[in-house]
Each structure stands twice: as C-alpha cells, then as structure tokens.
Write a protein that holds these residues in place. Structure first.
Motif, mmCIF file in Angstrom:
data_model
loop_
_atom_site.group_PDB
_atom_site.id
_atom_site.type_symbol
_atom_site.label_atom_id
_atom_site.label_comp_id
_atom_site.label_asym_id
_atom_site.label_seq_id
_atom_site.Cartn_x
_atom_site.Cartn_y
_atom_site.Cartn_z
ATOM 1 N N ARG A 57 -38.306 8.813 -62.907
ATOM 2 C CA ARG A 57 -38.170 10.149 -62.320
ATOM 3 C C ARG A 57 -37.476 11.110 -63.276
ATOM 4 O O ARG A 57 -37.492 12.302 -63.068
ATOM 5 C CB ARG A 57 -37.369 10.080 -61.025
ATOM 6 N N GLY A 58 -36.851 10.561 -64.299
ATOM 7 C CA GLY A 58 -36.210 11.400 -65.296
ATOM 8 C C GLY A 58 -34.744 11.628 -65.003
ATOM 9 O O GLY A 58 -34.198 11.134 -64.019
ATOM 10 N N PRO A 59 -34.108 12.399 -65.885
ATOM 11 C CA PRO A 59 -32.669 12.632 -65.736
ATOM 12 C C PRO A 59 -32.350 13.450 -64.490
ATOM 13 O O PRO A 59 -33.187 14.192 -63.983
ATOM 14 C CB PRO A 59 -32.287 13.397 -67.004
ATOM 15 N N LEU A 60 -31.138 13.295 -64.040
ATOM 16 C CA LEU A 60 -30.671 14.045 -62.872
ATOM 17 C C LEU A 60 -30.469 15.505 -63.238
ATOM 18 O O LEU A 60 -29.973 15.826 -64.313
ATOM 19 C CB LEU A 60 -29.348 13.459 -62.368
ATOM 20 N N ALA A 61 -30.866 16.382 -62.345
ATOM 21 C CA ALA A 61 -30.643 17.811 -62.550
ATOM 22 C C ALA A 61 -29.160 18.110 -62.345
ATOM 23 O O ALA A 61 -28.503 17.460 -61.537
ATOM 24 C CB ALA A 61 -31.477 18.604 -61.549
ATOM 25 N N PRO A 62 -28.634 19.092 -63.064
ATOM 26 C CA PRO A 62 -27.218 19.426 -62.869
ATOM 27 C C PRO A 62 -27.015 20.109 -61.511
ATOM 28 O O PRO A 62 -27.544 21.180 -61.262
ATOM 29 C CB PRO A 62 -26.905 20.375 -64.031
ATOM 30 N N VAL A 63 -26.296 19.436 -60.652
ATOM 31 C CA VAL A 63 -25.970 19.963 -59.325
ATOM 32 C C VAL A 63 -24.512 19.618 -59.046
ATOM 33 O O VAL A 63 -23.951 18.736 -59.690
ATOM 34 C CB VAL A 63 -26.864 19.355 -58.212
ATOM 35 N N PRO A 64 -23.901 20.283 -58.085
ATOM 36 C CA PRO A 64 -22.524 19.904 -57.731
ATOM 37 C C PRO A 64 -22.473 18.420 -57.363
ATOM 38 O O PRO A 64 -23.364 17.895 -56.698
ATOM 39 C CB PRO A 64 -22.212 20.783 -56.516
ATOM 40 N N SER A 65 -21.448 17.747 -57.819
ATOM 41 C CA SER A 65 -21.373 16.296 -57.623
ATOM 42 C C SER A 65 -21.388 15.898 -56.155
ATOM 43 O O SER A 65 -21.962 14.875 -55.796
ATOM 44 C CB SER A 65 -20.148 15.717 -58.320
ATOM 45 N N CYS A 66 -20.787 16.700 -55.271
ATOM 46 C CA CYS A 66 -20.765 16.335 -53.849
ATOM 47 C C CYS A 66 -22.190 16.325 -53.284
ATOM 48 O O CYS A 66 -22.554 15.455 -52.505
ATOM 49 C CB CYS A 66 -19.883 17.269 -53.046
ATOM 50 N N PHE A 67 -23.022 17.267 -53.701
ATOM 51 C CA PHE A 67 -24.405 17.313 -53.243
ATOM 52 C C PHE A 67 -25.183 16.128 -53.824
ATOM 53 O O PHE A 67 -25.926 15.449 -53.128
ATOM 54 C CB PHE A 67 -25.071 18.631 -53.654
ATOM 55 N N GLY A 68 -25.002 15.893 -55.118
ATOM 56 C CA GLY A 68 -25.706 14.786 -55.764
ATOM 57 C C GLY A 68 -25.364 13.438 -55.162
ATOM 58 O O GLY A 68 -26.233 12.610 -54.929
ATOM 59 N N MET A 69 -24.083 13.221 -54.892
ATOM 60 C CA MET A 69 -23.664 11.945 -54.296
ATOM 61 C C MET A 69 -24.303 11.770 -52.921
ATOM 62 O O MET A 69 -24.781 10.703 -52.579
ATOM 63 C CB MET A 69 -22.139 11.887 -54.173
ATOM 64 N N ARG A 70 -24.327 12.816 -52.119
ATOM 65 C CA ARG A 70 -24.900 12.730 -50.779
ATOM 66 C C ARG A 70 -26.406 12.515 -50.851
ATOM 67 O O ARG A 70 -26.972 11.718 -50.131
ATOM 68 C CB ARG A 70 -24.573 14.003 -49.978
ATOM 69 N N TRP A 71 -27.088 13.220 -51.733
ATOM 70 C CA TRP A 71 -28.540 13.131 -51.833
ATOM 71 C C TRP A 71 -28.977 11.758 -52.342
ATOM 72 O O TRP A 71 -29.966 11.203 -51.888
ATOM 73 C CB TRP A 71 -29.058 14.222 -52.761
ATOM 74 N N LEU A 72 -28.237 11.207 -53.285
ATOM 75 C CA LEU A 72 -28.631 9.940 -53.902
ATOM 76 C C LEU A 72 -28.162 8.716 -53.140
ATOM 77 O O LEU A 72 -28.621 7.614 -53.410
ATOM 78 C CB LEU A 72 -28.095 9.864 -55.337
ATOM 79 N N ARG A 73 -27.262 8.871 -52.195
ATOM 80 C CA ARG A 73 -26.726 7.708 -51.476
ATOM 81 C C ARG A 73 -27.825 7.037 -50.668
ATOM 82 O O ARG A 73 -28.479 7.672 -49.853
ATOM 83 C CB ARG A 73 -25.598 8.139 -50.555
ATOM 84 N N PRO A 74 -28.056 5.736 -50.893
ATOM 85 C CA PRO A 74 -29.061 5.025 -50.089
ATOM 86 C C PRO A 74 -28.657 5.056 -48.618
ATOM 87 O O PRO A 74 -27.494 4.941 -48.281
ATOM 88 C CB PRO A 74 -29.018 3.596 -50.617
ATOM 89 N N SER A 75 -29.638 5.198 -47.750
ATOM 90 C CA SER A 75 -29.297 5.354 -46.335
ATOM 91 C C SER A 75 -29.926 4.291 -45.454
ATOM 92 O O SER A 75 -30.442 4.586 -44.390
ATOM 93 C CB SER A 75 -29.709 6.740 -45.862
ATOM 94 N N GLY A 76 -29.904 3.057 -45.879
ATOM 95 C CA GLY A 76 -30.360 1.955 -45.029
ATOM 96 C C GLY A 76 -31.835 2.001 -44.717
ATOM 97 O O GLY A 76 -32.667 2.006 -45.600
ATOM 98 N N GLU A 77 -32.183 2.056 -43.435
ATOM 99 C CA GLU A 77 -33.568 1.963 -42.979
ATOM 100 C C GLU A 77 -34.449 3.075 -43.523
ATOM 101 O O GLU A 77 -35.578 2.831 -43.896
ATOM 102 C CB GLU A 77 -33.632 1.973 -41.447
ATOM 103 N N THR A 78 -33.956 4.316 -43.587
ATOM 104 C CA THR A 78 -34.809 5.404 -44.050
ATOM 105 C C THR A 78 -35.182 5.237 -45.516
ATOM 106 O O THR A 78 -36.253 5.641 -45.919
ATOM 107 C CB THR A 78 -34.135 6.779 -43.852
ATOM 108 N N ALA A 79 -34.309 4.618 -46.302
ATOM 109 C CA ALA A 79 -34.615 4.418 -47.715
ATOM 110 C C ALA A 79 -35.759 3.434 -47.893
ATOM 111 O O ALA A 79 -36.499 3.500 -48.860
ATOM 112 C CB ALA A 79 -33.386 3.905 -48.466
ATOM 113 N N ARG A 80 -35.943 2.547 -46.956
ATOM 114 C CA ARG A 80 -37.041 1.589 -47.064
ATOM 115 C C ARG A 80 -38.381 2.220 -46.721
ATOM 116 O O ARG A 80 -39.396 1.833 -47.241
ATOM 117 C CB ARG A 80 -36.785 0.408 -46.139
#
Length: 144
Positions: free
Chosen positions: A111-134
C-alpha cells in the motif's frame, strides 16, 4: 462500582499496560498474573471479562498493530519486523497478521508509505478492530 471491582480493574489495567509497554518481550499468562497479583486462571478469566478478549489475543493484536506501522514506514524485511515485535516464527506472524488485518503482511506493505497525518488520527485509523478487520480491509469506503 464496588471497591472490589475497582481493585480488580486496576489489577487488569496494570497487566494490560505492561503488555502495551513490553509487547516485544516474551510475556505469558503466569508472568502477567504475577503483575496483577492473582492466579493465572483467575487472571485469564478476569482479563477476558474486563477487556472482551483473552490476554494472548490482546498481545497478538498489539504486536500486529506495531508491525503494521513498521511495514509501511520502514524498509526492514518482514522477517526482521516479525522478530522485532515479539513473534518467534514468520509463519505464525503471517497467519496472525492475516487473521487480524485481513491480508498478509507483504500485501499490506504494498500500500506504500503512510501519509503524514496527526499521530492520534493515524493510530486510531490503523488500529486493528477485531471482527471488522477480518471482513473489511482498512481504507475501504464502506468502513466509516
């Protein structure tokens, strides 16, 4: 909330904080139970009841979360990342990663490198979320 319930939650939080800090270390239930000052069986039951997943699965998710960041922000090999986040087997890492994220580590990296975004947004967006991630891949428009 009763005093006993507060004490139990505090003990579980102490163990979860240790997993968050030392996710790459070889942590097992007896070690975590000692940190929480309870028996291993009681720790497993209480942790699952408190956080909604067993301690081993929480630790796996934490390790995969860190690996997701490293895969897209560094040029280290998948094997090196696997070992640095606490897995001892590339096969286990790949299986667990695909189970949690929905795709293998090598595909995720493309998918390539991460875009520069505020770390709080990036952490929330990238955090695996159990069933929905599958069932949905991160970044899909349907996942809002």
């Amino acid at each position: 909330m009763s005093r006993a319930s507060e004490d139990s939650n505090r003990r579980m939080l102490r163990a979860r904080d240790a997993m968050d800090r030392a996710y790459a270390e070889p942590l097992d239930v007896p070690t975590l139970a000692r940190l929480a000052h309870v028996s291993p069986a009681h720790f497993s039951r209480t942790f699952t009841a408190t956080f909604g997943e067993p301690p081993h699965r929480y630790l796996q998710r934490r390790r995969v979360e860190r690996a997701m960041f490293l895969l897209r922000s560094s040029d280290r090999s998948v094997t090196e990342i696997c070992m640095s986040v606490g897995f001892s087997s590339l096969g286990t890492f790949s299986r667990v990663f695909a189970d949690i994220v929905g795709e293998p580590p090598s595909v995720y990296r493309r998918r390539g490198p991460l875009a520069p975004v505020p770390s709080c947004f990036g952490m929330r967006w990238l955090r695996p979320s159990g069933e929905t991630a599958r069932s949905e891949k991160p970044g899909d428009p349907a996942r809002s």
